[in-house]
Enzyme design. Structure first.
Site, PDB file in Angstrom:
ATOM      1  N   SER A 126      -3.028   2.897  -8.610  1.00 10.78           N
ATOM      2  CA  SER A 126      -3.675   4.213  -8.729  1.00 10.78           C
ATOM      3  C   SER A 126      -4.295   4.368 -10.106  1.00 10.78           C
ATOM      4  O   SER A 126      -3.795   3.816 -11.087  1.00 10.78           O
ATOM      5  CB  SER A 126      -2.648   5.326  -8.537  1.00 10.78           C
ATOM      6  OG  SER A 126      -3.208   6.567  -8.942  1.00 10.78           O
ATOM      7  N   LYS A 167       3.146   2.901 -10.686  1.00 15.89           N
ATOM      8  CA  LYS A 167       1.824   2.279 -10.570  1.00 15.89           C
ATOM      9  C   LYS A 167       1.512   1.466 -11.829  1.00 15.89           C
ATOM     10  O   LYS A 167       0.834   0.435 -11.761  1.00 15.89           O
ATOM     11  CB  LYS A 167       0.744   3.332 -10.296  1.00 15.89           C
ATOM     12  CG  LYS A 167       0.904   4.034  -8.933  1.00 15.89           C
ATOM     13  CD  LYS A 167       0.893   3.062  -7.763  1.00 15.89           C
ATOM     14  CE  LYS A 167       0.781   3.767  -6.424  1.00 15.89           C
ATOM     15  NZ  LYS A 167       0.838   2.846  -5.268  1.00 15.89           N
ATOM     16  N   TYR A 198       5.704   8.406 -10.404  1.00 20.74           N
ATOM     17  CA  TYR A 198       4.536   7.759  -9.775  1.00 20.74           C
ATOM     18  C   TYR A 198       3.755   6.961 -10.824  1.00 20.74           C
ATOM     19  O   TYR A 198       3.377   5.811 -10.582  1.00 20.74           O
ATOM     20  CB  TYR A 198       3.674   8.848  -9.155  1.00 20.74           C
ATOM     21  CG  TYR A 198       2.453   8.368  -8.413  1.00 20.74           C
ATOM     22  CD1 TYR A 198       2.561   7.690  -7.206  1.00 20.74           C
ATOM     23  CD2 TYR A 198       1.167   8.624  -8.909  1.00 20.74           C
ATOM     24  CE1 TYR A 198       1.429   7.279  -6.504  1.00 20.74           C
ATOM     25  CE2 TYR A 198       0.037   8.221  -8.216  1.00 20.74           C
ATOM     26  CZ  TYR A 198       0.175   7.548  -7.017  1.00 20.74           C
ATOM     27  OH  TYR A 198      -0.950   7.143  -6.331  1.00 20.74           O
ATOM     28  N   ASN A 220       0.804  -1.230   0.000  1.00 16.51           N
ATOM     29  CA  ASN A 220       0.000   0.000   0.000  1.00 16.51           C
ATOM     30  C   ASN A 220       0.837   1.280   0.000  1.00 16.51           C
ATOM     31  O   ASN A 220       0.419   2.297  -0.553  1.00 16.51           O
ATOM     32  CB  ASN A 220      -0.926  -0.030   1.237  1.00 16.51           C
ATOM     33  CG  ASN A 220      -1.480   1.338   1.567  1.00 16.51           C
ATOM     34  OD1 ASN A 220      -2.382   1.835   0.903  1.00 16.51           O
ATOM     35  ND2 ASN A 220      -0.922   1.967   2.597  1.00 16.51           N
TER      36      ASN A 220
HETATM   37  P1  NAP Z   1      -1.108   8.300   3.074  1.00 14.63           P
HETATM   38  O1  NAP Z   1      -2.317   8.863   3.721  1.00 14.63           O
HETATM   39  O2  NAP Z   1       0.049   9.193   2.845  1.00 14.63           O
HETATM   40  O3  NAP Z   1      -0.602   7.020   3.858  1.00 14.63           O
HETATM   41  C1  NAP Z   1       0.509   6.327   3.348  1.00 14.63           C
HETATM   42  C2  NAP Z   1       1.273   5.685   4.473  1.00 14.63           C
HETATM   43  O4  NAP Z   1       2.442   5.047   3.888  1.00 14.63           O
HETATM   44  C3  NAP Z   1       1.818   6.694   5.475  1.00 14.63           C
HETATM   45  O5  NAP Z   1       1.793   6.115   6.759  1.00 14.63           O
HETATM   46  C4  NAP Z   1       3.265   6.914   5.016  1.00 14.63           C
HETATM   47  O6  NAP Z   1       4.111   7.316   6.059  1.00 14.63           O
HETATM   48  C5  NAP Z   1       3.622   5.511   4.535  1.00 14.63           C
HETATM   49  N1  NAP Z   1       4.734   5.505   3.575  1.00 14.63           N
HETATM   50  C6  NAP Z   1       4.754   6.066   2.345  1.00 14.63           C
HETATM   51  N2  NAP Z   1       5.949   5.875   1.760  1.00 14.63           N
HETATM   52  C7  NAP Z   1       6.702   5.163   2.643  1.00 14.63           C
HETATM   53  C8  NAP Z   1       8.030   4.674   2.635  1.00 14.63           C
HETATM   54  N3  NAP Z   1       8.866   4.883   1.606  1.00 14.63           N
HETATM   55  N4  NAP Z   1       8.477   3.996   3.704  1.00 14.63           N
HETATM   56  C9  NAP Z   1       7.680   3.797   4.765  1.00 14.63           C
HETATM   57  N5  NAP Z   1       6.397   4.231   4.843  1.00 14.63           N
HETATM   58  C10 NAP Z   1       5.918   4.921   3.798  1.00 14.63           C
HETATM   59  O7  NAP Z   1      -1.524   7.685   1.630  1.00 14.63           O
HETATM   60  P2  NAP Z   1      -2.932   7.107   1.061  1.00 14.63           P
HETATM   61  O8  NAP Z   1      -3.666   8.211   0.398  1.00 14.63           O
HETATM   62  O9  NAP Z   1      -3.599   6.285   2.096  1.00 14.63           O
HETATM   63  O10 NAP Z   1      -2.370   6.195  -0.118  1.00 14.63           O
HETATM   64  C11 NAP Z   1      -2.102   4.816   0.044  1.00 14.63           C
HETATM   65  C12 NAP Z   1      -1.799   4.224  -1.325  1.00 14.63           C
HETATM   66  O11 NAP Z   1      -2.923   4.421  -2.189  1.00 14.63           O
HETATM   67  C13 NAP Z   1      -0.590   4.875  -2.015  1.00 14.63           C
HETATM   68  O12 NAP Z   1       0.164   3.902  -2.691  1.00 14.63           O
HETATM   69  C14 NAP Z   1      -1.236   5.826  -3.013  1.00 14.63           C
HETATM   70  O13 NAP Z   1      -0.440   6.063  -4.123  1.00 14.63           O
HETATM   71  C15 NAP Z   1      -2.497   5.042  -3.387  1.00 14.63           C
HETATM   72  N6  NAP Z   1      -3.578   5.881  -3.927  1.00 14.63           N
HETATM   73  C16 NAP Z   1      -4.250   6.772  -3.126  1.00 14.63           C
HETATM   74  C17 NAP Z   1      -5.262   7.551  -3.673  1.00 14.63           C
HETATM   75  C18 NAP Z   1      -6.062   8.512  -2.838  1.00 14.63           C
HETATM   76  O14 NAP Z   1      -7.004   9.141  -3.385  1.00 14.63           O
HETATM   77  N7  NAP Z   1      -5.772   8.679  -1.553  1.00 14.63           N
HETATM   78  C19 NAP Z   1      -5.585   7.435  -5.036  1.00 14.63           C
HETATM   79  C20 NAP Z   1      -4.881   6.547  -5.815  1.00 14.63           C
HETATM   80  C21 NAP Z   1      -3.882   5.768  -5.252  1.00 14.63           C
HETATM   81  P3  NAP Z   1       4.208   8.896   6.486  1.00 14.63           P
HETATM   82  O15 NAP Z   1       2.862   9.479   6.450  1.00 14.63           O
HETATM   83  O16 NAP Z   1       4.788   8.875   7.853  1.00 14.63           O
HETATM   84  O17 NAP Z   1       5.090   9.516   5.473  1.00 14.63           O
END
Ligand code: NAP
Length: 261
Positions: free
Chosen positions: A138, A155, A151, A87
């Site tokens: 994504s 993905k 990115y 994730n």
């Molecule tokens: P988020 O709120 O930023 O949560 C991501 C978590 O992953 C955070 O705890 C972050 O740590 C951790 N993380 C990221 N990179 C890391 C690394 N290199 N090493 C260790 N920990 C890491 O993100 P989210 O929105 O839930 O997204 C989760 C996934 O869904 C991602 O892959 C994102 O690309 C994908 N996605 C999200 C959306 C959306 O609308 N939200 C849409 C399409 C795809 P910190 O916060 O401490 O940095």
């Protein structure tokens, strides 16, 4: 419905926040043992305490050593790994014009390197458990976004590894599937909105373009799809890319279209 996830040990990368946290909660509710691997261990520990099951392993996932350590630690704690939810990721906006080649490689390191590396080190355990992999991709992999080459490449690679790994691991009874979020309100998303001049108007415009319900998908809705794909109820589902996105990616473009100026 019994999903048969009781006592299954499931690694969720980036499980402290957002979609990952939704997955951790959903697995715990199904009786599984979630293991958060990622940054923000204090935030993760609060969630694990709420779940009353599981563990947090702090890891900066751009490091191979940290990835290997996370697998070793999980095995030391529980003696098995039944699944990984890949994730963790960040839409870091490394573009053709404003990003350097080094920044492009760094973006791959943040978004796809750990997906390979964790799976590589977990493979013997996954073979033993006939486990599962669920990737969180994504919409950008399909639609592009503009100005985010690293990115998008990561993905896109995740989607293609879904088929590649599903095929190569079919003989081992390991299923590999991918869930593709489009617009989900999480800390990452909120941080991006906060960079805009008028976040509220932009959010309203985005929601208006989501056909089903004109609203964002919730982390819980993504997590429900992940847990279903992880479960025995998906026992013949592998190599699939699923879009719980309210129709955002695939519906007719005329929906939510604006008048030509
Ligand atoms: P988020 O709120 O930023 O949560 C991501 C978590 O992953 C955070 O705890 C972050 O740590 C951790 N993380 C990221 N990179 C890391 C690394 N290199 N090493 C260790 N920990 C890491 O993100 P989210 O929105 O839930 O997204 C989760 C996934 O869904 C991602 O892959 C994102 O690309 C994908 N996605 C999200 C959306 C959306 O609308 N939200 C849409 C399409 C795809 P910190 O916060 O401490 O940095």
């Amino acid at each position: 419905m019994n999903l048969n996830l009781t006592d299954k040990v499931v690694i969720v990368t980036g499980g402290a926040k957002g979609i990952g946290a939704g997955c951790v909660t959903a697995f715990a509710e199904e009786g599984a043992i979630p293991v958060i691997v990622g940054r923000s261990p204090d935030v993760g520990q609060v969630l694990i305490d709420q779940c009353k099951v599981g563990a947090v392993i702090e890891a900066e996932l751009t490091s191979e050593e940290a990835c290997k350590n996370a697998i070793d630690e999980t095995l030391k704690l529980y003696g098995r790994i039944d699944g990984i939810v890949h994730n963790a990721g960040i839409n870091d906006g490394v573009s053709l014009e404003n990003g350097s080649p080094a920044e492009f490689m760094a973006s791959l390191q943040k978004n796809i390197f750990h997906v390979f590396t964790l799976t590589h080190y977990a493979l013997p355990a996954l073979k033993e458990s006939k486990g599962f992999i669920v990737n969180i991709s994504s919409k950008v992999a399909e639609t592009g976004q503009g100005d985010t080459s690293g990115y998008a490449a990561s993905k896109g690679a995740m989607n293609s590894l879904t088929r590649e790994w599903a095929l190569s691991l079919a003989k081992d009874g390991i299923r590999v599937n991918t869930v593709v979020p489009a617009e989900v309100m999480t800390p990452l998303y909120q941080n991006w909105l906060n960079t805009l001049e008028d976040p509220e108007t932009t959010l309203n415009q985005i929601e208006a373009r989501i056909p089903f319900g004109q609203r964002m998908t919730t982390s819980e809705e993504i997590a429900n799809t992940v847990v279903f794909l992880a479960s025995d109820k998906s026992s013949h589902t592998t190599g699939q890319i699923i879009y719980p996105d309210g129709g955002y990616v695939h519906f007719d473009r005329s929906y939510g279209a604006v008048e030509k100026e």
